[in-house]
Write a protein that holds these residues in place. Structure first.
Motif, PDB file in Angstrom:
ATOM      1  N   HIS A 109      85.895 -46.985  97.855  1.00  0.00           N
ATOM      2  CA  HIS A 109      85.417 -47.137  96.477  1.00  0.00           C
ATOM      3  C   HIS A 109      86.333 -48.003  95.625  1.00  0.00           C
ATOM      4  N   GLU A 110      87.632 -48.021  95.933  1.00  0.00           N
ATOM      5  CA  GLU A 110      88.557 -48.818  95.130  1.00  0.00           C
ATOM      6  C   GLU A 110      88.239 -50.306  95.253  1.00  0.00           C
ATOM      7  N   ALA A 111      88.007 -50.759  96.489  1.00  0.00           N
ATOM      8  CA  ALA A 111      87.691 -52.171  96.705  1.00  0.00           C
ATOM      9  C   ALA A 111      86.353 -52.537  96.058  1.00  0.00           C
ATOM     10  N   LEU A 112      85.399 -51.631  96.145  1.00  0.00           N
ATOM     11  CA  LEU A 112      84.094 -51.888  95.522  1.00  0.00           C
ATOM     12  C   LEU A 112      84.200 -51.906  94.002  1.00  0.00           C
ATOM     13  N   ASP A 113      85.117 -51.118  93.465  1.00  0.00           N
ATOM     14  CA  ASP A 113      85.328 -51.141  92.021  1.00  0.00           C
ATOM     15  C   ASP A 113      85.920 -52.482  91.596  1.00  0.00           C
ATOM     16  N   VAL A 114      86.828 -53.032  92.394  1.00  0.00           N
ATOM     17  CA  VAL A 114      87.371 -54.362  92.093  1.00  0.00           C
ATOM     18  C   VAL A 114      86.252 -55.393  92.125  1.00  0.00           C
ATOM     19  N   LEU A 115      85.374 -55.287  93.097  1.00  0.00           N
ATOM     20  CA  LEU A 115      84.231 -56.199  93.177  1.00  0.00           C
ATOM     21  C   LEU A 115      83.335 -56.055  91.943  1.00  0.00           C
ATOM     22  N   ARG A 116      83.139 -54.823  91.512  1.00  0.00           N
ATOM     23  CA  ARG A 116      82.348 -54.564  90.296  1.00  0.00           C
ATOM     24  C   ARG A 116      82.976 -55.257  89.095  1.00  0.00           C
ATOM     25  N   LEU A 117      84.276 -55.122  88.959  1.00  0.00           N
ATOM     26  CA  LEU A 117      84.972 -55.742  87.839  1.00  0.00           C
ATOM     27  C   LEU A 117      84.940 -57.265  87.944  1.00  0.00           C
ATOM     28  N   ALA A 118      85.047 -57.780  89.165  1.00  0.00           N
ATOM     29  CA  ALA A 118      84.995 -59.228  89.374  1.00  0.00           C
ATOM     30  C   ALA A 118      83.637 -59.787  88.972  1.00  0.00           C
ATOM     31  N   ARG A 119      82.597 -59.025  89.236  1.00  0.00           N
ATOM     32  CA  ARG A 119      81.233 -59.468  88.925  1.00  0.00           C
ATOM     33  C   ARG A 119      81.075 -59.720  87.424  1.00  0.00           C
ATOM     34  N   ARG A 120      81.813 -58.973  86.635  1.00  0.00           N
ATOM     35  CA  ARG A 120      81.715 -59.087  85.178  1.00  0.00           C
ATOM     36  C   ARG A 120      82.543 -60.232  84.608  1.00  0.00           C
ATOM     37  N   ARG A 121      83.445 -60.800  85.409  1.00  0.00           N
ATOM     38  CA  ARG A 121      84.335 -61.853  84.927  1.00  0.00           C
ATOM     39  C   ARG A 121      83.570 -63.159  84.757  1.00  0.00           C
ATOM     40  N   THR A 122      83.531 -63.643  83.547  1.00  0.00           N
ATOM     41  CA  THR A 122      82.773 -64.866  83.276  1.00  0.00           C
ATOM     42  C   THR A 122      83.468 -66.096  83.850  1.00  0.00           C
ATOM     43  N   GLU A 123      84.787 -66.061  83.955  1.00  0.00           N
ATOM     44  CA  GLU A 123      85.499 -67.225  84.480  1.00  0.00           C
ATOM     45  C   GLU A 123      85.461 -67.319  86.006  1.00  0.00           C
ATOM     46  N   LEU A 124      84.829 -66.358  86.631  1.00  0.00           N
ATOM     47  CA  LEU A 124      84.717 -66.341  88.092  1.00  0.00           C
ATOM     48  C   LEU A 124      83.331 -66.835  88.490  1.00  0.00           C
ATOM     49  N   ASN A 125      83.286 -67.946  89.203  1.00  0.00           N
ATOM     50  CA  ASN A 125      81.978 -68.482  89.589  1.00  0.00           C
ATOM     51  C   ASN A 125      81.443 -67.766  90.828  1.00  0.00           C
ATOM     52  N   ARG A 126      80.233 -68.083  91.169  1.00  0.00           N
ATOM     53  CA  ARG A 126      79.526 -67.430  92.290  1.00  0.00           C
ATOM     54  C   ARG A 126      80.279 -67.591  93.613  1.00  0.00           C
ATOM     55  N   GLU A 127      80.830 -68.772  93.830  1.00  0.00           N
ATOM     56  CA  GLU A 127      81.557 -69.045  95.079  1.00  0.00           C
ATOM     57  C   GLU A 127      82.729 -68.085  95.267  1.00  0.00           C
ATOM     58  N   TYR A 128      83.486 -67.843  94.209  1.00  0.00           N
ATOM     59  CA  TYR A 128      84.625 -66.934  94.288  1.00  0.00           C
ATOM     60  C   TYR A 128      84.173 -65.490  94.503  1.00  0.00           C
ATOM     61  N   TYR A 129      83.102 -65.136  93.817  1.00  0.00           N
ATOM     62  CA  TYR A 129      82.558 -63.779  93.997  1.00  0.00           C
ATOM     63  C   TYR A 129      82.139 -63.570  95.448  1.00  0.00           C
ATOM     64  N   VAL A 130      81.481 -64.545  96.037  1.00  0.00           N
ATOM     65  CA  VAL A 130      81.031 -64.447  97.429  1.00  0.00           C
ATOM     66  C   VAL A 130      82.233 -64.309  98.368  1.00  0.00           C
ATOM     67  N   LYS A 131      83.323 -65.013  98.079  1.00  0.00           N
ATOM     68  CA  LYS A 131      84.536 -64.887  98.896  1.00  0.00           C
ATOM     69  C   LYS A 131      85.098 -63.461  98.830  1.00  0.00           C
TER      70      LYS A 131
END
Length: 158
Positions: A109-131
């Motif tokens: 759950h900790e890693a998934l929570d980081v992913l959740r928070l990353a999804r909300r980051r506007t400065e993070l584009n789709r490519e970085y999220y996919v990585k």
């Protein structure tokens, strides 16, 4: 000679038992990593439907602290992470996902929570999220390492 054979067999039994234990441990580790889903799902329902009020609590936070003995921040993180997974990554909720993975590759759950928070980051584009998603879902990367990757990606974008 028969005695030697029996001794050899007796020595092999612990190996068989050890291998069975090893397989059990792999399943226990997988189950442990995904057991939060049940708690998160139930807490989400309790929060969304205000079920805690029928149980004598004015606030969700009071319920989780007094009745369940959970920290408010932990309970809220589980609820948010569960909701995120249900909406954005429902494949994680399928039993086949867990069964097809090595224990080390099942994200917690900790890693998934980081992913959740990353999804909300506007400065993070789709490519970085996919990585990040790939590192978590395919490699089971630990939350602390994912956080480092996320921080590096954000700095790279600036």
């Amino acid at each position: 000679m028969a005695q030697f054979s029996q001794q050899t067999i007796d020595k092999k039994k612990p190996d068989i038992n050890a291998e069975a234990l090893r397989l059990e441990l792999v399943e226990y580790a997988k189950n442990f990593k995904v057991s939060w889903v049940h708690l998160g799902q139930a807490l989400y329902s309790v929060s969304r439907d205000h079920l805690y009020q029928a149980w004598g609590y004015d606030k969700f936070e009071d319920y989780v602290i007094r009745e369940l003995g959970l920290k408010k921040s932990f309970a809220l993180k589980l609820v948010k992470t569960y909701f995120f997974v249900e909406q954005e990554e429902p494949v994680y909720l399928k039993e086949e996902f867990r069964e097809g993975k090595e224990a080390a590759a099942v994200p917690g759950h900790e890693a998934l929570d980081v992913l959740r928070l990353a999804r909300r980051r506007t400065e993070l584009n789709r490519e970085y999220y996919v990585k990040l998603r790939k590192a978590i879902f395919e490699k089971g990367k630990e939350a602390s390492l994912v956080k480092k990757d996320l921080t590096a990606m954000i700095k790279e974008r600036k």
